[in-house]
Design a protein around this motif. Structure first.
Motif, PDB file in Angstrom:
ATOM      1  N   GLY A 279       5.372  -0.326  -3.936  1.00 58.90           N
ATOM      2  CA  GLY A 279       4.612  -1.566  -3.842  1.00 58.90           C
ATOM      3  C   GLY A 279       3.272  -1.501  -4.554  1.00 58.90           C
ATOM      4  O   GLY A 279       2.882  -2.435  -5.261  1.00 58.90           O
ATOM      5  N   SER A 280       2.549  -0.400  -4.392  1.00 60.94           N
ATOM      6  CA  SER A 280       1.235  -0.282  -5.042  1.00 60.94           C
ATOM      7  C   SER A 280       1.378  -0.190  -6.554  1.00 60.94           C
ATOM      8  O   SER A 280       0.556  -0.746  -7.301  1.00 60.94           O
ATOM      9  CB  SER A 280       0.462   0.918  -4.502  1.00 60.94           C
ATOM     10  N   ASN A 281       2.405   0.489  -7.037  1.00 61.22           N
ATOM     11  CA  ASN A 281       2.651   0.531  -8.477  1.00 61.22           C
ATOM     12  C   ASN A 281       2.953  -0.860  -9.025  1.00 61.22           C
ATOM     13  O   ASN A 281       2.520  -1.206 -10.133  1.00 61.22           O
ATOM     14  CB  ASN A 281       3.795   1.491  -8.797  1.00 61.22           C
ATOM     15  N   LEU A 282       3.654  -1.666  -8.271  1.00 59.66           N
ATOM     16  CA  LEU A 282       3.910  -3.050  -8.684  1.00 59.66           C
ATOM     17  C   LEU A 282       2.608  -3.852  -8.743  1.00 59.66           C
ATOM     18  O   LEU A 282       2.382  -4.624  -9.679  1.00 59.66           O
ATOM     19  CB  LEU A 282       4.896  -3.724  -7.729  1.00 59.66           C
ATOM     20  N   CYS A 283       1.757  -3.674  -7.741  1.00 63.20           N
ATOM     21  CA  CYS A 283       0.476  -4.390  -7.731  1.00 63.20           C
ATOM     22  C   CYS A 283      -0.300  -4.135  -9.020  1.00 63.20           C
ATOM     23  O   CYS A 283      -0.813  -5.072  -9.653  1.00 63.20           O
ATOM     24  CB  CYS A 283      -0.362  -3.948  -6.531  1.00 63.20           C
ATOM     25  N   PHE A 284      -0.382  -2.876  -9.404  1.00 57.07           N
ATOM     26  CA  PHE A 284      -1.166  -2.545 -10.594  1.00 57.07           C
ATOM     27  C   PHE A 284      -0.437  -2.924 -11.888  1.00 57.07           C
ATOM     28  O   PHE A 284      -1.085  -3.237 -12.890  1.00 57.07           O
ATOM     29  CB  PHE A 284      -1.547  -1.065 -10.589  1.00 57.07           C
ATOM     30  N   TYR A 285       0.888  -2.953 -11.853  1.00 56.21           N
ATOM     31  CA  TYR A 285       1.619  -3.406 -13.039  1.00 56.21           C
ATOM     32  C   TYR A 285       1.224  -4.847 -13.368  1.00 56.21           C
ATOM     33  O   TYR A 285       0.903  -5.176 -14.518  1.00 56.21           O
ATOM     34  CB  TYR A 285       3.133  -3.321 -12.828  1.00 56.21           C
TER      35      TYR A 285
ATOM     36  N   ILE B 187      -1.827 -12.153  -6.876  1.00 55.53           N
ATOM     37  CA  ILE B 187      -1.020 -11.153  -6.182  1.00 55.53           C
ATOM     38  C   ILE B 187      -1.464 -11.067  -4.723  1.00 55.53           C
ATOM     39  O   ILE B 187      -2.628 -10.825  -4.416  1.00 55.53           O
ATOM     40  CB  ILE B 187      -1.167  -9.762  -6.839  1.00 55.53           C
ATOM     41  N   ILE B 188      -0.512 -11.272  -3.826  1.00 57.51           N
ATOM     42  CA  ILE B 188      -0.748 -11.143  -2.397  1.00 57.51           C
ATOM     43  C   ILE B 188      -0.101  -9.840  -1.950  1.00 57.51           C
ATOM     44  O   ILE B 188       1.124  -9.696  -1.999  1.00 57.51           O
ATOM     45  CB  ILE B 188      -0.157 -12.322  -1.601  1.00 57.51           C
ATOM     46  N   ALA B 189      -0.925  -8.889  -1.542  1.00 60.72           N
ATOM     47  CA  ALA B 189      -0.451  -7.550  -1.171  1.00 60.72           C
ATOM     48  C   ALA B 189      -0.425  -7.425   0.347  1.00 60.72           C
ATOM     49  O   ALA B 189      -1.463  -7.359   1.006  1.00 60.72           O
ATOM     50  CB  ALA B 189      -1.371  -6.487  -1.777  1.00 60.72           C
ATOM     51  N   LEU B 190       0.777  -7.406   0.909  1.00 60.65           N
ATOM     52  CA  LEU B 190       0.958  -7.320   2.360  1.00 60.65           C
ATOM     53  C   LEU B 190       1.410  -5.910   2.732  1.00 60.65           C
ATOM     54  O   LEU B 190       2.358  -5.382   2.140  1.00 60.65           O
ATOM     55  CB  LEU B 190       2.003  -8.339   2.822  1.00 60.65           C
ATOM     56  N   ASP B 191       0.743  -5.307   3.709  1.00 59.28           N
ATOM     57  CA  ASP B 191       1.159  -3.983   4.156  1.00 59.28           C
ATOM     58  C   ASP B 191       0.757  -3.769   5.611  1.00 59.28           C
ATOM     59  O   ASP B 191      -0.290  -4.247   6.053  1.00 59.28           O
ATOM     60  CB  ASP B 191       0.521  -2.880   3.295  1.00 59.28           C
TER      61      ASP B 191
ATOM     62  N   GLY C 297       1.547   3.338   4.544  1.00 55.72           N
ATOM     63  CA  GLY C 297       0.634   2.557   3.712  1.00 55.72           C
ATOM     64  C   GLY C 297      -0.776   3.134   3.754  1.00 55.72           C
ATOM     65  O   GLY C 297      -1.314   3.382   4.838  1.00 55.72           O
ATOM     66  N   HIS C 298      -1.371   3.349   2.584  1.00 56.76           N
ATOM     67  CA  HIS C 298      -2.690   3.997   2.523  1.00 56.76           C
ATOM     68  C   HIS C 298      -3.603   3.227   1.569  1.00 56.76           C
ATOM     69  O   HIS C 298      -3.204   2.900   0.452  1.00 56.76           O
ATOM     70  CB  HIS C 298      -2.541   5.437   2.042  1.00 56.76           C
ATOM     71  N   PHE C 299      -4.836   2.983   2.020  1.00 54.34           N
ATOM     72  CA  PHE C 299      -5.768   2.200   1.208  1.00 54.34           C
ATOM     73  C   PHE C 299      -6.018   2.840  -0.158  1.00 54.34           C
ATOM     74  O   PHE C 299      -6.297   2.142  -1.132  1.00 54.34           O
ATOM     75  CB  PHE C 299      -7.095   1.999   1.958  1.00 54.34           C
ATOM     76  N   LYS C 300      -5.939   4.164  -0.239  1.00 56.60           N
ATOM     77  CA  LYS C 300      -6.240   4.829  -1.505  1.00 56.60           C
ATOM     78  C   LYS C 300      -5.259   4.440  -2.610  1.00 56.60           C
ATOM     79  O   LYS C 300      -5.603   4.515  -3.796  1.00 56.60           O
ATOM     80  CB  LYS C 300      -6.264   6.353  -1.328  1.00 56.60           C
ATOM     81  N   ASN C 301      -4.051   4.036  -2.223  1.00 59.13           N
ATOM     82  CA  ASN C 301      -3.088   3.586  -3.230  1.00 59.13           C
ATOM     83  C   ASN C 301      -3.507   2.266  -3.877  1.00 59.13           C
ATOM     84  O   ASN C 301      -2.974   1.893  -4.932  1.00 59.13           O
ATOM     85  CB  ASN C 301      -1.698   3.418  -2.611  1.00 59.13           C
ATOM     86  N   LEU C 302      -4.441   1.560  -3.246  1.00 62.59           N
ATOM     87  CA  LEU C 302      -4.856   0.246  -3.764  1.00 62.59           C
ATOM     88  C   LEU C 302      -6.308   0.234  -4.253  1.00 62.59           C
ATOM     89  O   LEU C 302      -6.847  -0.834  -4.540  1.00 62.59           O
ATOM     90  CB  LEU C 302      -4.661  -0.831  -2.694  1.00 62.59           C
TER      91      LEU C 302
ATOM     92  N   ALA D  89       0.829  -1.205   0.000  1.00 58.41           N
ATOM     93  CA  ALA D  89       0.000   0.000   0.000  1.00 58.41           C
ATOM     94  C   ALA D  89       0.865   1.257   0.000  1.00 58.41           C
ATOM     95  O   ALA D  89       0.348   2.364   0.136  1.00 58.41           O
ATOM     96  CB  ALA D  89      -0.934   0.010   1.210  1.00 58.41           C
ATOM     97  N   GLY D  90       2.160   1.056  -0.165  1.00 55.04           N
ATOM     98  CA  GLY D  90       3.077   2.184  -0.258  1.00 55.04           C
ATOM     99  C   GLY D  90       3.296   2.596  -1.706  1.00 55.04           C
ATOM    100  O   GLY D  90       2.611   2.141  -2.621  1.00 55.04           O
TER     101      GLY D  90
END
Length: 336
Positions: free
Chosen positions: A23-29, A39-43, A60-65, A19-20
């Motif tokens: 990390g969040s940019n990687l999730c969306f990539y 994808i397992i997103a741990l924060d 870490g912020h929910f808005k990033n995800l 959620a940082g």
């Protein structure tokens, strides 16, 4: 853009610090390019807890995800039970370890080392058990005041954050001597800027901070001598490129992630003024971080080119131009 010829669909990917910023940019990539990837997103999402310097313990912020469709887990990488659950419930193919205390002004040395160093080794052991390639965030802070261009092997950290990242790299070297059947790549990020950094608050890049000063109608405030304070600023899309290319390195190890070009904070202010159509006189203030502040960074990227096939695509002007729509959106929705 698919940076390497690997199909991540049907692979299980752990992203810590998800959620940082990075990390969040990687999730969306992965979500956008490989929709069948798991994808397992741990924060460790933010709470009201702060360090002694007054900054939040977690950014870490929910808005990033928002819009992310994978699995989100709230957990601290220092929690061994969380790591044991991850080990038992999943079989990871890749681990992107971005979680860390990344605030260079934090003085809690004990927690910094525990979080950045010891938890990394725990995750590395998990990667080895799962035969998962490990890609993790190191930092240009390992170099301290080392002369430019900063080159792996010539480190001199001048704060505990830089020290902790160097200790992570030392752990990597010790494990690589064991002849593992996974790759381990540490990426020394230089000054990263771009979308999804806003919730780092005061530790977000000067790019977004200066831009919002300008949009408020205020002159940019720079440290005295900012035309002589040079940094290697790298756009987030190039950092994601480096992470993806690190999945299949010619050789495991530690690599710089920068443009190989040093630019000044004055350059940032001037480019932003041009892009935003403002013409304020810059205000200069004393630099309170002398002694723990890098005055010239410029990545030696030769090894990154040769072993990872990484080369930055964005000049500072290009990155800022690409970032402007998001900067304006943030100003309208989060700042005003």
């Amino acid at each position: 853009m698919k940076y390497i010829d690997i199909d991540f669909n049907n692979k299980t990917i752990l992203i810590t610090g998800a959620a940082g910023f990075i990390g969040s940019n990687l999730c969306f990539y992965f979500q956008e390019n490989f929709p069948e990837a798991k994808i397992i997103a741990l924060d460790c999402f933010r709470s009201g807890e702060t360090f002694s310097n007054g900054n939040l313990k977690s950014f870490g912020h929910f808005k990033n995800l928002i819009g992310f469709k994978g699995t989100v887990i709230s957990g601290d990488i220092n929690d061994k039970e969380i790591l044991l659950n991850l080990e038992n419930e999943y079989k990871f193919d890749y681990i992107f370890h971005q979680a860390a205390i990344s605030d260079t002004t934090v003085s809690e040395q004990d927690l910094m080392v525990k979080t950045n160093v010891n938890a990394y080794e725990d995750l590395l052991k998990l990667a080895i058990k799962h035969k998962a390639n490990m890609i993790y965030a190191s930092s240009a802070a390992t170099y301290g005041d080392a002369s430019s261009p900063q080159t792996v092997g010539n480190e001199s950290p001048n704060n505990v954050y830089g020290f902790s990242k160097l200790m992570m790299d030392n752990i990597t070297y010790s494990y690589l001597k064991k002849g593992l059947d996974i790759s381990i790549v540490g990426l020394r990020y230089f000054n990263v800027y771009g979308p999804k950094e806003f919730f780092k608050n005061k530790t977000a890049s000067t790019v977004v901070q200066f831009a919002h000063q300008l949009l408020k109608g205020n002159a940019p405030k720079l440290f005295e001598g900012s035309d002589k304070i040079l940094r290697d600023f790298i756009y987030i899309e190039d950092v994601i490129q480096a992470n993806i290319k690190a999945c299949s390195p010619k050789k495991s190890g530690i690599y710089n992630v920068g443009t190989g070009k040093a630019r000044s904070f004055q350059d940032i202010a001037d480019i932003l003024q041009k892009e935003l159509g403002t013409s304020f006189q810059t205000e200069y203030i004393p630099n309170p971080y002398i002694g723990q502040y890098q005055f010239h960074t410029e990545a030696n990227v030769q090894a990154s080119k040769e072993e990872l096939g990484f080369e930055a695509r964005f000049e500072l002007e290009d990155g800022i131009k690409a970032y402007i729509p998001e900067i304006k959106r943030l100003f309208e929705q989060e700042v005003k």
